[in-house]
Design an enzyme around this catalytic site. Sequence first.
Site, short mmCIF file in Angstrom:
data_model
loop_
_atom_site.label_atom_id
_atom_site.label_comp_id
_atom_site.label_asym_id
_atom_site.label_seq_id
_atom_site.Cartn_x
_atom_site.Cartn_y
_atom_site.Cartn_z
N GLY A 209 0.86 -1.28 0.01
CA GLY A 209 0.01 -0.05 0.16
C GLY A 209 1.05 1.18 0.12
O GLY A 209 2.04 1.12 0.47
N GLN B 177 3.10 9.96 1.36
CA GLN B 177 4.57 9.53 1.23
C GLN B 177 5.31 9.60 0.34
O GLN B 177 6.53 9.59 0.20
CB GLN B 177 4.36 7.88 1.62
CG GLN B 177 3.68 7.24 2.68
CD GLN B 177 3.53 5.83 2.65
OE1 GLN B 177 2.53 5.30 2.19
NE2 GLN B 177 4.48 5.15 3.07
N CYS C 241 6.05 -0.03 7.54
CA CYS C 241 5.70 1.08 6.60
C CYS C 241 6.94 1.45 5.74
O CYS C 241 7.94 1.56 6.41
CB CYS C 241 5.16 2.30 7.51
SG CYS C 241 4.77 3.84 6.60
N LEU C 242 6.50 1.51 4.67
CA LEU C 242 7.68 2.19 3.49
C LEU C 242 8.61 3.50 4.00
O LEU C 242 9.47 3.71 3.78
CB LEU C 242 7.09 2.18 2.16
CG LEU C 242 6.70 0.87 1.37
CD1 LEU C 242 6.10 1.19 0.18
CD2 LEU C 242 7.91 0.04 1.27
N HIS D 268 -4.28 2.01 7.35
CA HIS D 268 -2.97 2.47 7.70
C HIS D 268 -2.87 3.61 6.76
O HIS D 268 -2.30 4.60 7.01
CB HIS D 268 -2.04 1.33 7.45
CG HIS D 268 -0.63 1.65 7.52
ND1 HIS D 268 0.33 1.25 8.54
CD2 HIS D 268 0.39 2.31 6.42
CE1 HIS D 268 1.53 1.77 8.10
NE2 HIS D 268 1.50 2.14 6.94
N GLU D 269 -3.29 3.43 5.49
CA GLU D 269 -2.86 4.34 4.26
C GLU D 269 -3.89 5.76 4.61
O GLU D 269 -3.14 6.67 4.31
CB GLU D 269 -3.13 3.74 2.95
CG GLU D 269 -2.36 2.70 2.47
CD GLU D 269 -1.00 2.61 2.81
OE1 GLU D 269 -0.48 3.86 3.07
OE2 GLU D 269 -0.47 1.51 3.01
N HIS E 39 -1.96 7.98 7.01
CA HIS E 39 -1.10 8.71 6.10
C HIS E 39 -1.65 10.07 5.69
O HIS E 39 -1.04 11.11 5.75
CB HIS E 39 -0.25 8.05 5.00
CG HIS E 39 0.76 7.06 5.43
ND1 HIS E 39 1.83 7.59 6.18
CD2 HIS E 39 0.88 5.75 5.13
CE1 HIS E 39 2.54 6.31 6.29
NE2 HIS E 39 2.04 5.48 5.84
NI NI Z 1 2.93 3.53 5.65
#
Ligand code: NI
Length: 185
Positions: free
Chosen positions: A57, A62, A102-103, A144-145, A148
Site C-alpha cells: 500500500g 508518502q 511502513c515504507l 494505515h494508508e 497517512h
Molecule cells: Ni505506511
Amino acid sequence: MHNYLVVEIKFMAKLKILEFPNPRLRIKAHPVEAIDEKLNQKIDDMFETMYEAPGIGLAATQVDYHYRLLVADVSAEKNEPWVLINPVIIEKDGVEVTEEGCLSVPGYFEEVERAEHVKVRYLDRSGSQVETEFDGLLGVCVQHEMDHLEGKLFVDYLSEVKRQRIRKRLEKNRRHHSQGTAAVL
Ligand code: NI
C-alpha cells in the site's frame, strides 16, 4: 512488406518515498478535485513505486503529494490493484491487532490495533463513487494508508520512548548508508 509494431509508450516514474521523521509526512492531504491526466499519471507512478519497493500500500502523502489518494495491492500475484480517492470510513467494527510495517519507517514492525472491518466510501479511478467493505490485510492496509493522509504514522500508536528510539536509529542509519527496505504497508 513491412509490419509495424505500434506500441503505446507509457512513462512511469519511481517516486521518492519520504521517511520518518520527515515533517512533510505530517501534512494533512487535500481532497482530490479532478481525476485528470495529471492524477492518472500520479496513480501509475505510485503503483510503480509501491510494487518496486516492494509494498502492499502507498498513500500519496508518502510521495510528497498532498491529496487524498491511496493505492494498494495485497494479492500474491500483484494483480489486484486498488485506487481509493477521497476515502471516508463510514462504518467500522471489531478489533484486530496486526504487526505492521511502513515504507516510510523502513525495517520496523510493530503491533497496531485497528478495526476489524471498515466500510469506506471513495471515488474509484473512473470517478465513480463506491462503497466497499474491507477486512483482513486489505482492511488494515486501507486504515494505515488513510492515516497517512491525515499526517499520521503507525509509530504514533507506540509509546513515546519506542517512537524516539526508532527515529534515532533511522536517522543514524541514514547518516551511514541508505539501507534497503523490507516493509509492507
Ligand atoms: Ni505506511
